[in-house]
Design a protein around this motif. Structure first.
Motif, PDB file in Angstrom:
ATOM      1  N   ASP A 131       0.849  -1.200   0.000  1.00 43.37           N
ATOM      2  CA  ASP A 131       0.000   0.000   0.000  1.00 43.37           C
ATOM      3  C   ASP A 131       0.882   1.246   0.000  1.00 43.37           C
ATOM      4  O   ASP A 131       1.338   1.704   1.049  1.00 43.37           O
ATOM      5  CB  ASP A 131      -0.923  -0.018   1.223  1.00 43.37           C
ATOM      6  CG  ASP A 131      -1.883   1.149   1.258  1.00 43.37           C
ATOM      7  OD1 ASP A 131      -1.816   2.023   0.359  1.00 43.37           O
ATOM      8  OD2 ASP A 131      -2.704   1.199   2.200  1.00 43.37           O
ATOM      9  N   ASP A 132       1.124   1.794  -1.188  1.00 40.44           N
ATOM     10  CA  ASP A 132       1.984   2.973  -1.309  1.00 40.44           C
ATOM     11  C   ASP A 132       1.404   4.195  -0.596  1.00 40.44           C
ATOM     12  O   ASP A 132       2.144   5.130  -0.285  1.00 40.44           O
ATOM     13  CB  ASP A 132       2.224   3.308  -2.780  1.00 40.44           C
ATOM     14  CG  ASP A 132       3.064   2.238  -3.464  1.00 40.44           C
ATOM     15  OD1 ASP A 132       3.823   1.541  -2.770  1.00 40.44           O
ATOM     16  OD2 ASP A 132       2.943   2.097  -4.697  1.00 40.44           O
ATOM     17  N   ALA A 133       0.093   4.179  -0.342  1.00 41.58           N
ATOM     18  CA  ALA A 133      -0.533   5.300   0.354  1.00 41.58           C
ATOM     19  C   ALA A 133      -0.341   5.207   1.868  1.00 41.58           C
ATOM     20  O   ALA A 133      -0.500   6.197   2.573  1.00 41.58           O
ATOM     21  CB  ALA A 133      -2.034   5.352   0.031  1.00 41.58           C
ATOM     22  N   ALA A 134       0.033   4.037   2.361  1.00 40.45           N
ATOM     23  CA  ALA A 134       0.247   3.858   3.799  1.00 40.45           C
ATOM     24  C   ALA A 134       1.556   4.534   4.205  1.00 40.45           C
ATOM     25  O   ALA A 134       2.522   4.551   3.433  1.00 40.45           O
ATOM     26  CB  ALA A 134       0.292   2.384   4.149  1.00 40.45           C
ATOM     27  N   PRO A 135       1.603   5.086   5.410  1.00 41.28           N
ATOM     28  CA  PRO A 135       2.858   5.703   5.875  1.00 41.28           C
ATOM     29  C   PRO A 135       4.000   4.682   5.876  1.00 41.28           C
ATOM     30  O   PRO A 135       3.788   3.507   6.207  1.00 41.28           O
ATOM     31  CB  PRO A 135       2.528   6.158   7.298  1.00 41.28           C
ATOM     32  CG  PRO A 135       1.041   6.177   7.390  1.00 41.28           C
ATOM     33  CD  PRO A 135       0.543   5.172   6.410  1.00 41.28           C
ATOM     34  N   LEU A 136       5.179   5.125   5.523  1.00 44.66           N
ATOM     35  CA  LEU A 136       6.355   4.262   5.486  1.00 44.66           C
ATOM     36  C   LEU A 136       6.567   3.588   6.837  1.00 44.66           C
ATOM     37  O   LEU A 136       6.935   2.406   6.897  1.00 44.66           O
ATOM     38  CB  LEU A 136       7.588   5.068   5.084  1.00 44.66           C
ATOM     39  CG  LEU A 136       8.893   4.280   4.969  1.00 44.66           C
ATOM     40  CD1 LEU A 136       8.764   3.161   3.940  1.00 44.66           C
ATOM     41  CD2 LEU A 136      10.032   5.216   4.624  1.00 44.66           C
ATOM     42  N   GLU A 137       6.331   4.302   7.913  1.00 38.82           N
ATOM     43  CA  GLU A 137       6.496   3.742   9.255  1.00 38.82           C
ATOM     44  C   GLU A 137       5.615   2.504   9.451  1.00 38.82           C
ATOM     45  O   GLU A 137       6.055   1.498  10.001  1.00 38.82           O
ATOM     46  CB  GLU A 137       6.146   4.805  10.303  1.00 38.82           C
ATOM     47  CG  GLU A 137       6.253   4.327  11.732  1.00 38.82           C
ATOM     48  CD  GLU A 137       5.851   5.414  12.714  1.00 38.82           C
ATOM     49  OE1 GLU A 137       5.153   5.081  13.683  1.00 38.82           O
ATOM     50  OE2 GLU A 137       6.224   6.583  12.513  1.00 38.82           O
ATOM     51  N   LYS A 138       4.387   2.560   8.975  1.00 41.21           N
ATOM     52  CA  LYS A 138       3.458   1.429   9.097  1.00 41.21           C
ATOM     53  C   LYS A 138       3.901   0.265   8.210  1.00 41.21           C
ATOM     54  O   LYS A 138       3.825  -0.898   8.609  1.00 41.21           O
ATOM     55  CB  LYS A 138       2.028   1.847   8.740  1.00 41.21           C
ATOM     56  CG  LYS A 138       1.399   2.771   9.746  1.00 41.21           C
ATOM     57  CD  LYS A 138       1.168   2.028  11.038  1.00 41.21           C
ATOM     58  CE  LYS A 138       0.431   2.880  12.034  1.00 41.21           C
ATOM     59  NZ  LYS A 138       0.374   2.253  13.346  1.00 41.21           N
ATOM     60  N   ARG A 139       4.366   0.568   6.996  1.00 47.96           N
ATOM     61  CA  ARG A 139       4.842  -0.491   6.110  1.00 47.96           C
ATOM     62  C   ARG A 139       6.088  -1.158   6.680  1.00 47.96           C
ATOM     63  O   ARG A 139       6.236  -2.379   6.618  1.00 47.96           O
ATOM     64  CB  ARG A 139       5.123   0.066   4.711  1.00 47.96           C
ATOM     65  CG  ARG A 139       3.826   0.409   3.963  1.00 47.96           C
ATOM     66  CD  ARG A 139       4.086   0.885   2.559  1.00 47.96           C
ATOM     67  NE  ARG A 139       4.464   2.304   2.632  1.00 47.96           N
ATOM     68  CZ  ARG A 139       5.207   2.930   1.753  1.00 47.96           C
ATOM     69  NH1 ARG A 139       5.674   2.305   0.702  1.00 47.96           N
ATOM     70  NH2 ARG A 139       5.487   4.207   1.900  1.00 47.96           N
ATOM     71  N   ASN A 140       6.963  -0.362   7.274  1.00 54.00           N
ATOM     72  CA  ASN A 140       8.161  -0.922   7.901  1.00 54.00           C
ATOM     73  C   ASN A 140       7.807  -1.785   9.110  1.00 54.00           C
ATOM     74  O   ASN A 140       8.426  -2.821   9.335  1.00 54.00           O
ATOM     75  CB  ASN A 140       9.123   0.191   8.317  1.00 54.00           C
ATOM     76  CG  ASN A 140       9.833   0.801   7.139  1.00 54.00           C
ATOM     77  OD1 ASN A 140       9.876   0.226   6.051  1.00 54.00           O
ATOM     78  ND2 ASN A 140      10.380   1.988   7.332  1.00 54.00           N
TER      79      ASN A 140
END
Length: 162
Positions: A131-140
Motif C-alpha cells: 500500500d503505497d498510500a500507507a505511511p512508510l512507518e506502518k509499512r516498515n
C-alpha cells in the motif's frame, strides 16, 4: 521473541525515554554476565511460559504465510526453508501441544479465536506492504513483524530439531 516485542514497544516511546533506557541498560549489562545468579534466576523463571505465551503468535504468522502460494517477499527472504510443509506440520503439532497443556491464549481467548485474531492482523500487515498510500512507518512495522516471525520460528525449529 522478547527482543522483537521489546523493540516494537520501545518504538512508541519518546526518544528521550529510549535514550535513558539504553544508557541504563548498558550500565547494568556492564555489571552482569551469563554467570550472574540474578540473570540465571530471571532466565529460568521467564522461560517457563515462553512456549505457551510468547511463541504462538510467531508460529501462527509463519504457518499462515508459509501456507500461501506466494508469500510476501520479506517472509520468503527471511525464512530459510525450501519446503514449508514439514514446518507447518511441526507448528501444528506445537500449537496442539500448547492447547492440550491447558495453557490459555493471550487475553484469555479460546485458541481458535486467538488464532483468528492473529491471522487477521497478518492479513492487515501483508496488505500494508503493497500500500503505497500507507505511511512508510506502518509499512516498515508490517515488514518487521513478518521478518521477525520468520526469524523467530526458524530459530525455534533449529532448537526443536536438536
Amino acid at each position: 521473541s522478547l527482543r522483537a516485542l521489546n523493540l516494537n514497544d520501545m518504538e512508541r516511546w519518546p526518544p528521550e525515554r529510549r535514550d535513558g533506557v539504553a544508557a541504563e541498560t548498558a550500565r547494568q549489562l556492564a555489571d552482569a554476565d551469563c554467570e550472574n545468579e540474578t540473570v540465571k534466576l530471571w532466565i529460568d523463571a521467564s522461560s517457563r511460559g515462553f512456549d505457551s505465551e510468547m511463541l504462538p503468535p510467531y508460529l501462527i504468522v509463519y504457518r499462515m504465510l508459509a501456507s500461501e502460494e506466494n508469500p510476501p517477499k520479506i517472509f520468503s527472504q527471511t525464512a530459510v526453508r525450501i519446503r514449508y510443509q514439514p514446518v507447518i506440520d511441526a507448528i501444528n503439532a506445537k500449537l496442539t501441544e500448547i492447547e492440550a497443556s491447558g495453557a490459555v491464549a493471550e487475553g484469555g481467548k479460546p485458541w481458535p479465536e486467538y488464532i483468528e485474531g492473529i491471522e487477521g492482523a497478518v492479513r492487515e500487515f501483508v496488505a500494508l506492504l503493497d500500500d503505497d498510500a500507507a505511511p512508510l512507518e506502518k509499512r516498515n512495522e508490517a515488514a518487521g513483524w513478518i521478518a521477525q516471525s520468520a526469524h523467530i520460528v526458524e530459530l525455534w525449529l533449529l532448537e526443536a530439531e536438536d
